[in-house]
Write an enzyme that holds these catalytic residues in place. Structure first.
Site, PDB file in Angstrom:
ATOM      1  CB  SER A   8      -0.931  -0.011   1.213  1.00 23.04           C
ATOM      2  OG  SER A   8      -0.185  -0.144   2.397  1.00 23.04           O
ATOM      3  CD  GLU A  10       1.371   7.659   5.255  1.00 21.64           C
ATOM      4  OE1 GLU A  10       1.181   6.554   5.804  1.00 21.64           O
ATOM      5  OE2 GLU A  10       1.880   8.630   5.849  1.00 21.64           O
ATOM      6  CG  ASP A 101       2.452  14.198  17.102  1.00 22.21           C
ATOM      7  OD1 ASP A 101       2.343  13.681  18.231  1.00 22.21           O
ATOM      8  OD2 ASP A 101       2.983  13.631  16.135  1.00 22.21           O
ATOM      9  CG  PHE A 208      11.487  12.528   7.314  1.00 25.90           C
ATOM     10  CD1 PHE A 208      10.788  13.720   7.386  1.00 25.90           C
ATOM     11  CD2 PHE A 208      11.815  12.031   6.055  1.00 25.90           C
ATOM     12  CE1 PHE A 208      10.432  14.410   6.242  1.00 25.90           C
ATOM     13  CE2 PHE A 208      11.462  12.709   4.901  1.00 25.90           C
ATOM     14  CZ  PHE A 208      10.770  13.911   4.994  1.00 25.90           C
ATOM     15  CG  HIS A 258       1.665   1.898   4.584  1.00 26.19           C
ATOM     16  ND1 HIS A 258       0.467   2.037   3.911  1.00 26.19           N
ATOM     17  CD2 HIS A 258       1.984   3.136   5.051  1.00 26.19           C
ATOM     18  CE1 HIS A 258       0.072   3.307   3.976  1.00 26.19           C
ATOM     19  NE2 HIS A 258       0.978   3.994   4.651  1.00 26.19           N
TER      20      HIS A 258
END
Ligand code: FAD
Length: 278
Positions: A8, A10, A101, A208, A258
């Site tokens: 999958s 994102e 967040d 990141f 993913h």
């Protein structure tokens, strides 16, 4: 070639019309790899509410199903139920449910302070309509006091009605396998899809990772630093590291993968082709 498991992708919602046009191309290109679904992120507190919805409307019904992310912190039940109803009415049946967040400076956790509360609320409001995915952290959520408590909270999310989970990115497959072992000991057997972050740029990767609590192993940091501005070598090294990580995860039983595409076709496409997962 690895065993064949579902994949999958994102995306994050774009800010400009130009970005949106580019994303349509990326979507078409990645569509050819036959993913199980595309997910679209959501800004905590509803900050990308309209843009996430626009992207969902754009891609819904065009090939693989789309799954909106939905966060709860700082939001209220009324606004969340509105979105759930819209999604249900347009045929969406999978949601990635998150706490989110709060942007710095914003106070007030809202009516649903944790992802478990959101999962419970979605079940109360929409019954079993949605397949609910939640977040998992093989290297522990950065705000968690300790690993045991984080496992306990993850299991609460699963027991509240989550069907599956997607992990934060990581580079140590043993952390993933240990996480699975621990939740299974608690009787939680939902599928947990490793989140895969391609490596293409050393600075971005470290930024990141620092933001999410993911660990970049010393040997990867050192090798990336040694390449300096040599982006070709960084990409080749990054590709090899991620292929090997995915191969270990697949052979160890990961149910699906993913990919954090960062809204680009490559290097995700190259990874999937080399893994034989298209
Ligand atoms: P939770 O499961 O609520 O956990 C958050 C922290 O609270 C953990 O430390 C947990 O141990 C602790 N906790 C949980 N329950 C309790 C309790 N009852 N009492 C005390 N402590 C508790 N963010 C976005 O804003 N938008 C997105 O689209 C998005 N997509 C993501 C997709 C994936 C696959 C992942 C892994 C993360 C994503 N995030 C996104 C980031 C995520 O919102 C943050 O990591 C956030 O800090 C935690 O979200 P969560 O859903 O894991 O929260």
């Amino acid at each position: 070639m690895s065993k064949h498991i579902p994949i999958s992708f994102e995306f994050f919602p774009t800010k400009t019309d130009v970005g949106a046009e580019k994303l349509k191309v990326v979507h078409q290109e990645l569509q050819q790899l036959n993913p199980e679904f595309f997910s679209i992120t959501y800004g905590a507190g509803g900050s990308t509410r309209e843009r996430t919805l626009a992207a969902i409307n754009e891609f819904n019904g065009k090939g693989a199903p789309v799954a909106p992310h939905l966060s709860c912190i700082g939001d209220d039940k009324g606004r969340i139920s509105e979105l759930l109803d819209i999604y249900q009415s347009i045929g969406i049946n999978r949601i990635v449910a998150l706490r989110g967040d709060l942007p710095s400076g914003q106070v007030g956790l809202g009516e649903l302070p944790y992802a478990t509360d959101l999962v419970r609320f979605i079940r109360e409001h929409s019954g079993d309509h949605f397949q609910i995915e939640v977040a998992a952290y093989p290297e522990m959520h950065p705000q968690s006091e300790n690993f045991d408590l984080d496992i306990k909270h993850f299991c609460e999310k699963a027991n509240a009605g989550a069907n599956a989970a997607i992990t934060q990115f990581f580079f140590n497959p043993d952390a993933y396998f240990y996480f699975i072992e621990r939740i299974q000991k608690e009787g939680v057997n939902i599928p947990v899809s490793p989140g895969i972050m391609p490596i293409t740029n050393a600075n971005n990767l470290i930024r990141f990772a620092d933001g999410t609590g993911a660990e970049v192993p010393r040997w990867i940091r050192k090798q990336l630093a040694a390449y300096g501005d040599d982006t070709t070598s960084i990409k080749a090294f990054g590709h090899e590291v991620i292929v090997k990580l995915c191969e270990r995860l697949i052979s160890g039983g990961a149910p699906s993968l993913h990919f954090y595409t960062m809204n680009t076709t490559n290097p995700t496409r190259q990874l999937i082709l080399d893994l034989g997962l298209a």
